[in-house]
Structure formats: C-alpha cells, structure tokens
Design an enzyme around this catalytic site. Structure first.
Site, PDB file in Angstrom:
ATOM      1  N   LYS A  16     -20.493   9.268  -2.056  1.00 41.08           N
ATOM      2  CA  LYS A  16     -19.104   9.704  -2.286  1.00 41.08           C
ATOM      3  C   LYS A  16     -18.423   8.823  -3.325  1.00 41.08           C
ATOM      4  CE  LYS A  16     -15.709   8.344   0.691  1.00 41.08           C
ATOM      5  NZ  LYS A  16     -14.523   7.732   0.049  1.00 41.08           N
ATOM      6  N   ASN A  17     -18.541   7.508  -3.147  1.00 41.09           N
ATOM      7  CA  ASN A  17     -17.768   6.603  -4.001  1.00 41.09           C
ATOM      8  C   ASN A  17     -18.375   6.421  -5.392  1.00 41.09           C
ATOM      9  OD1 ASN A  17     -15.898   6.420  -2.021  1.00 41.09           O
ATOM     10  ND2 ASN A  17     -16.546   4.416  -1.264  1.00 41.09           N
ATOM     11  N   CYS A  45      -1.443   4.514   3.203  1.00 38.05           N
ATOM     12  CA  CYS A  45      -2.859   4.514   3.551  1.00 38.05           C
ATOM     13  C   CYS A  45      -3.048   3.804   4.886  1.00 38.05           C
ATOM     14  CB  CYS A  45      -3.624   3.774   2.459  1.00 38.05           C
ATOM     15  SG  CYS A  45      -5.316   3.468   2.901  1.00 38.05           S
ATOM     16  N   ARG A  56      -2.100  -0.726  -0.133  1.00 39.50           N
ATOM     17  CA  ARG A  56      -3.123  -0.594  -1.186  1.00 39.50           C
ATOM     18  C   ARG A  56      -2.450  -0.354  -2.527  1.00 39.50           C
ATOM     19  NH1 ARG A  56      -7.847   3.384   0.815  1.00 39.50           N
ATOM     20  NH2 ARG A  56      -8.869   2.700  -1.094  1.00 39.50           N
ATOM     21  N   ASP A 113     -16.506  -0.959   4.169  1.00 46.24           N
ATOM     22  CA  ASP A 113     -16.681   0.416   4.662  1.00 46.24           C
ATOM     23  C   ASP A 113     -17.699   0.526   5.796  1.00 46.24           C
ATOM     24  OD1 ASP A 113     -14.809   1.348   2.876  1.00 46.24           O
ATOM     25  OD2 ASP A 113     -16.271   1.980   1.377  1.00 46.24           O
ATOM     26  N   ARG A 150     -14.373  14.126   5.336  1.00 47.60           N
ATOM     27  CA  ARG A 150     -13.969  13.711   3.977  1.00 47.60           C
ATOM     28  C   ARG A 150     -15.092  12.954   3.292  1.00 47.60           C
ATOM     29  NH1 ARG A 150      -8.271  10.876   3.317  1.00 47.60           N
ATOM     30  NH2 ARG A 150      -9.360  10.577   1.348  1.00 47.60           N
TER      31      ARG A 150
HETATM   32  N1  EPU Z   1      -5.962  -4.221  -4.704  1.00 44.52           N
HETATM   33  C1  EPU Z   1      -4.867  -4.817  -5.279  1.00 44.52           C
HETATM   34  N2  EPU Z   1      -4.364  -4.254  -6.421  1.00 44.52           N
HETATM   35  C2  EPU Z   1      -4.919  -3.158  -7.006  1.00 44.52           C
HETATM   36  C3  EPU Z   1      -6.027  -2.562  -6.408  1.00 44.52           C
HETATM   37  C4  EPU Z   1      -6.532  -3.121  -5.245  1.00 44.52           C
HETATM   38  O1  EPU Z   1      -4.347  -5.815  -4.780  1.00 44.52           O
HETATM   39  O2  EPU Z   1      -4.409  -2.701  -8.038  1.00 44.52           O
HETATM   40  C5  EPU Z   1      -6.527  -4.797  -3.462  1.00 44.52           C
HETATM   41  C6  EPU Z   1      -6.604  -3.795  -2.326  1.00 44.52           C
HETATM   42  O3  EPU Z   1      -5.373  -3.690  -1.638  1.00 44.52           O
HETATM   43  C7  EPU Z   1      -7.715  -4.352  -1.482  1.00 44.52           C
HETATM   44  C8  EPU Z   1      -8.664  -4.924  -2.534  1.00 44.52           C
HETATM   45  O4  EPU Z   1      -7.871  -5.126  -3.699  1.00 44.52           O
HETATM   46  O5  EPU Z   1      -7.257  -5.388  -0.670  1.00 44.52           O
HETATM   47  C9  EPU Z   1      -9.845  -4.043  -2.888  1.00 44.52           C
HETATM   48  O6  EPU Z   1      -9.400  -2.715  -3.141  1.00 44.52           O
HETATM   49  P1  EPU Z   1     -10.147  -1.757  -4.169  1.00 44.52           P
HETATM   50  O7  EPU Z   1      -9.214  -1.426  -5.281  1.00 44.52           O
HETATM   51  O8  EPU Z   1     -11.474  -2.329  -4.518  1.00 44.52           O
HETATM   52  O9  EPU Z   1     -10.360  -0.448  -3.294  1.00 44.52           O
HETATM   53  P2  EPU Z   1     -10.444   0.997  -3.899  1.00 44.52           P
HETATM   54  O10 EPU Z   1     -11.057   0.954  -5.242  1.00 44.52           O
HETATM   55  O11 EPU Z   1      -9.132   1.667  -3.740  1.00 44.52           O
HETATM   56  C10 EPU Z   1     -12.853   1.545  -3.036  1.00 44.52           C
HETATM   57  C11 EPU Z   1     -13.479   2.587  -2.166  1.00 44.52           C
HETATM   58  C12 EPU Z   1     -13.073   2.337  -0.738  1.00 44.52           C
HETATM   59  C13 EPU Z   1     -13.551   0.945  -0.337  1.00 44.52           C
HETATM   60  C14 EPU Z   1     -12.979  -0.099  -1.277  1.00 44.52           C
HETATM   61  C15 EPU Z   1     -13.504  -1.498  -1.019  1.00 44.52           C
HETATM   62  C16 EPU Z   1     -13.688   4.495  -3.631  1.00 44.52           C
HETATM   63  C17 EPU Z   1     -13.266   5.859  -4.001  1.00 44.52           C
HETATM   64  N3  EPU Z   1     -13.039   3.896  -2.624  1.00 44.52           N
HETATM   65  O12 EPU Z   1     -11.445   1.673  -2.871  1.00 44.52           O
HETATM   66  O13 EPU Z   1     -13.743   3.316   0.057  1.00 44.52           O
HETATM   67  O14 EPU Z   1     -13.149   0.650   0.989  1.00 44.52           O
HETATM   68  O15 EPU Z   1     -13.305   0.251  -2.640  1.00 44.52           O
HETATM   69  O16 EPU Z   1     -14.892  -1.523  -1.112  1.00 44.52           O
HETATM   70  O17 EPU Z   1     -14.615   3.956  -4.230  1.00 44.52           O
HETATM   71  C18 EPU Z   1     -14.103   4.639   1.944  1.00 44.52           C
HETATM   72  O18 EPU Z   1     -15.080   5.138   1.355  1.00 44.52           O
HETATM   73  O19 EPU Z   1     -13.883   4.833   3.176  1.00 44.52           O
HETATM   74  C19 EPU Z   1     -13.174   3.786   1.218  1.00 44.52           C
HETATM   75  C20 EPU Z   1     -11.967   3.482   1.665  1.00 44.52           C
END
Ligand code: EPU
Length: 427
Positions: A23-24, A118, A123, A309, A401
């Site tokens: 998915k990711n 969320c 986030r 995850d 999802r």
């Molecule tokens: N963060 C910030 N600022 C930002 C972005 C993120 O402070 O601008 C923080 C977040 O709040 C969090 C950390 O950085 O504490 C990591 O967040 P990240 O941005 O890496 O998460 P994401 O890219 O939104 C992806 C996956 C998630 C997975 C996380 C962590 C996808 C589509 N989503 O989310 O997947 O948990 O990385 O590995 O790739 C899931 O599949 O259930 C899921 C939530």
C-alpha cells in the site's frame, strides 16, 4: 456494506499465503504518475479502499485511472490543467497529500487540502512544505489548503528530518518535485523505507536521475521531462509482518510467500527473540510458534528499525507471551489507541508516560471491540485469533483500507471466521 468481522479464536493457523503489493509504495507511486507525460502501467497494486480513494483524487486531477486485469492499473493524464485536490477526498486519506509535489513540479501550481485530523495523534505536514519551499516554491496556507506555485523549481539542499525522524511521504513529495527541477537537489535526512526506494526506482524508469535512495542522502539531477513506464510495486512488508504475527499469536506455522526478508529484519529479530522459529527463503518467510513465547520489549523507529505500522500487532502478541515488556513508539509517540480495546479482550496493558507496559500471559477471551484505524484493527484481529470464543470487531472498513482481503487470507490458513460471507471493503 458489512462493517464487522467475527472471529472464533483458539485455532492454530497452518499453511501458506501470498502477500499483496505494498500500500505505502503503491500510493506515492500512483501520485507520482502525475509527473509522467506518457501512460504508466502499475502492476501488483493491492485491492484496497485507499487505492480507490487515490484513484478518485487522480481522476479529479485529470488522470485517467483504468483498471486492467487483476491488480494492474494504467494511468494516463488527459488534462494537465487541473490543480486542486479537494478536502472531501483528501480528508479520507492523508496519503492524498502525495499529489502536492508532482502537481507543483509538472503543472507549476497546486492547491491541495490539508489532511486534517488523524487517530495516530498530531500529524503535521510542515516538513513537506518546508522542503518544497526550499526548491523555490511560493507556499501559502489558504482556508485549509496548501497552495503552492513555481514556474520552475530549482535544485537545492533540503532536510527531511523532523523531531520524530525523517518523514516518509514528505521525502516522497520532495523527491518527486526535484525530478523536474532545474539543477541538482540533495535531500538530507531522507526516509530510508523500502517504499521510498521503490518510488525512486519507478521515477528512474520514467527518466529521472536519482542516486542514493535508501540512504539518508539522496541526490536528484533535474530533467526537462519524464516519459511513461511499466512498474511492479514491491510486496507489502507490513502485511507480511502482520501475517507472520498472526501465525505466531495463533501458535501455528505460517509461510508468507513473496515476503522479502531483507525488508523484515527488525520484525524477524523480534520474533526470534520471543522464541519463534523463523525460516528465511529468498522470496518467502515462515514462522513456527509452539508453546510459550517470551514478551519482548521494543521501540518502533524509522526504517530499518521496528515499524510503527507493526507496533500495535506486536502489542497483541506480547499480551499472550510469558513475562512483562514495555513497548514504545518513537515515530508516533501516542499511537496506543488499540490498548483500551485489547484490554476488553483480557490483555493487561497500560500506557504510562508514553510507554505501554504489558503484563504477558493473559488468557484472552472473545468480546466486542472496535477498530479506530488500520493497524489498531489488525492488532484486534490478531488478538481475536488467540482469544477463546467469539470476538466481533466493528470498523472492518479501517482494515479494508490497507489489507487486501485479510479475512480471506486468514480463512485460507484455517482461521474460524463464522460469518465470512460477502466480506467486502468496497466503498
Ligand atoms: N512529521 C512532522 N512533520 C511533517 C511530517 C511528519 O513532524 O511534516 C512527523 C509525524 O508527525 C510523525 C513522524 O514525523 O511523528 C513520521 O511521520 P511520516 O511523515 O513519516 O508519516 P507519513 O509519511 O505521513 C507514512 C505511512 C504511515 C506510517 C508512517 C511512519 C504512507 C502512505 N503512510 O506516513 O502508514 O505509519 O509513514 O512509518 O506511507 C499505515 O500504513 O497504517 C500508516 C499510517
């Protein structure tokens, strides 16, 4: 739509099951298709509501998303002038925000709704916006939308490291944007997840020039234009881990075909420490768990650490093991919504100052519980497999999802799902 799953637990799982596409990896790659001037064919795309939702976002952005035979999509841009991703769709799925970088780079303007609340806690998307601004975009927040403009982005040095580690989808957004920028971009503090490596592999097939994906420093030399490509997305390491943990919690023997053991090192290490037997083949991983396992403490961290995850599912397993352990999540420190529901099934766990203390050895018993997000739902499914009697899990839509027919896969391993008729996650 039936939005609940019933499981009668206590049956050891046995057999072999194939893992679906990631998915990711699929979601950012689909979004990156906006960059391509020619058609893109994507294979091994999992059948998920999140994929359908992103398909709807892309359709509004002028991309024709045509399902081909099973698990294959052809994406062709027919209108390069659409630039708005609306709140109505983006709020359903945060990963829609991955269209921002590709839209800005290819069309010079993007208006993408901020994703909103969320269940995993706060986030923000500040790192995405800071990264695109470093490439020369003019970025404003207007009435809940990120509005970005740049006639042509310029290569720059960008840092994706935030307080909880690198951002995964932020790295994806900046990587995509940099492919069409003028000059060279160096992304420091880049996320190292296999899904980023797969995105980079896809972008390189389109004609992008990228070095270092999978390391903390990625170099992108901008090109004038990107063409089309055919790409098969990698297997889903989170689904693979969930199925292995299902085998372990049900004290059975499960082989996950297609799982890439190189992407599962931290999970396999933890299972091994718990006392499970692991067999690793080049394209499959098996787990065998007989009798008592030990509760193992861990902290979820960015890749190559233990995945956030899989943290909720690990907590379910720990509740059935001997001994005590502490589980933390450094990526999403408040990702513990599943704990209260697991306690309904008889788990003994409490969150104190951001760490979950688990007293293992609980005798789980069936109950009615509710999933509040995808991975907490998976954790409840696992606990239900171990619980005596019947568990009803409400909120199955959350599981649909991100898991391609989890119920059918578990049933094929012998799980007792008494009402597994027309379980569907179609919207
Ligand atoms: N963060 C910030 N600022 C930002 C972005 C993120 O402070 O601008 C923080 C977040 O709040 C969090 C950390 O950085 O504490 C990591 O967040 P990240 O941005 O890496 O998460 P994401 O890219 O939104 C992806 C996956 C998630 C997975 C996380 C962590 C996808 C589509 N989503 O989310 O997947 O948990 O990385 O590995 O790739 C899931 O599949 O259930 C899921 C939530």
């Amino acid at each position: 739509m039936m939005d609940r799953l019933k499981i009668t637990g206590g049956v050891p799982l046995q057999g072999s099951v194939a893992v679906s596409g990631s998915k990711n990896a699929a979601l950012p790659i689909m979004a990156a298709s906006i960059l391509a001037d020619e058609p893109v064919t994507l294979e091994n795309i999992p059948d998920l509501t999140d994929v359908t939702t992103l398909g709807a976002v892309l359709a509004e952005l002028g991309v024709d998303v045509l399902p081909q035979d099973a698990r294959r999509l052809r994406l062709t841009t027919f209108d390069f002038s659409a630039t708005t991703a609306r709140y109505r769709l983006v709020r359903r799925m945060r990963a829609s925000f991955c269209v921002l970088g590709p839209l800005l780079a290819r069309r010079g303007y993007a208006r993408v709704s901020l994703p909103g609340g969320c269940n995993l806690g706060h986030r923000p998307v500040d790192l995405h916006l800071r990264g695109l601004a470093a490439l020369g975009a003019d970025i404003r927040i207007e009435r809940g939308y990120a509005v970005a403009r740049a006639s042509r982005l310029r290569g720059a040095r960008v840092n994706m490291l935030g307080p909880h580690g690198p951002t995964v989808t932020g790295t994806a957004n900046v990587l995509c944007a940099a492919t069409l920028a003028h000059g060279t971009t160096v992304i420091e503090g880049a996320a190292r997840e296999p899904e980023i490596v797969d995105l980079a592999a896809f972008l390189m097939k389109l004609g992008a020039r990228i070095e270092g994906a999978g390391s903390p420093s990625v170099t992108v030399r901008g090109v004038e234009q990107l063409g089309g490509a055919r790409h098969r997305v990698i297997e889903d390491r989170i689904e693979a881990a969930t199925l292995l943990l299902a085998g372990a919690i049900a004290r059975g023997e499960v082989c996950v075909r297609g799982a890439d053991p190189r992407h599962l090192t931290a999970v396999l290490d933890a299972l091994y420490s718990a006392g499970a037997e692991i067999e690793v083949l080049p394209q499959a991983v098996s787990v065998r768990a007989r009798g008592n396992l030990r509760a193992v403490s861990l902290a979820a961290r960015p890749y190559p650490g233990f995945p956030s995850d899989v943290q909720p599912q690990w907590l379910s397993l720990a509740a059935t093991c001997t001994g005590r352990c502490t589980i933390q999540d450094e990526v999403f420190p408040n990702r513990f919504g599943h704990v209260a529901e697991l306690n309904r099934l008889g788990a003994v766990a409490e969150v104190v100052e951001g760490a979950c203390r688990v007293r293992g050895g609980a005798l789980l018993e069936g109950a009615t519980v509710a999933a509040s997000d995808l991975r907490s739902g998976a954790a409840l499914v696992l606990a239900a497999l171990a619980a005596q009697g019947m568990t009803t899990i409400h909120g199955y839509r959350h599981i649909g999802r991100g898991y391609d027919d989890l119920a059918a896969k578990l049933a094929s391993l012998g799980a007792n799902l008494p009402e597994n008729v027309e379980l569907t996650h179609r919207p």
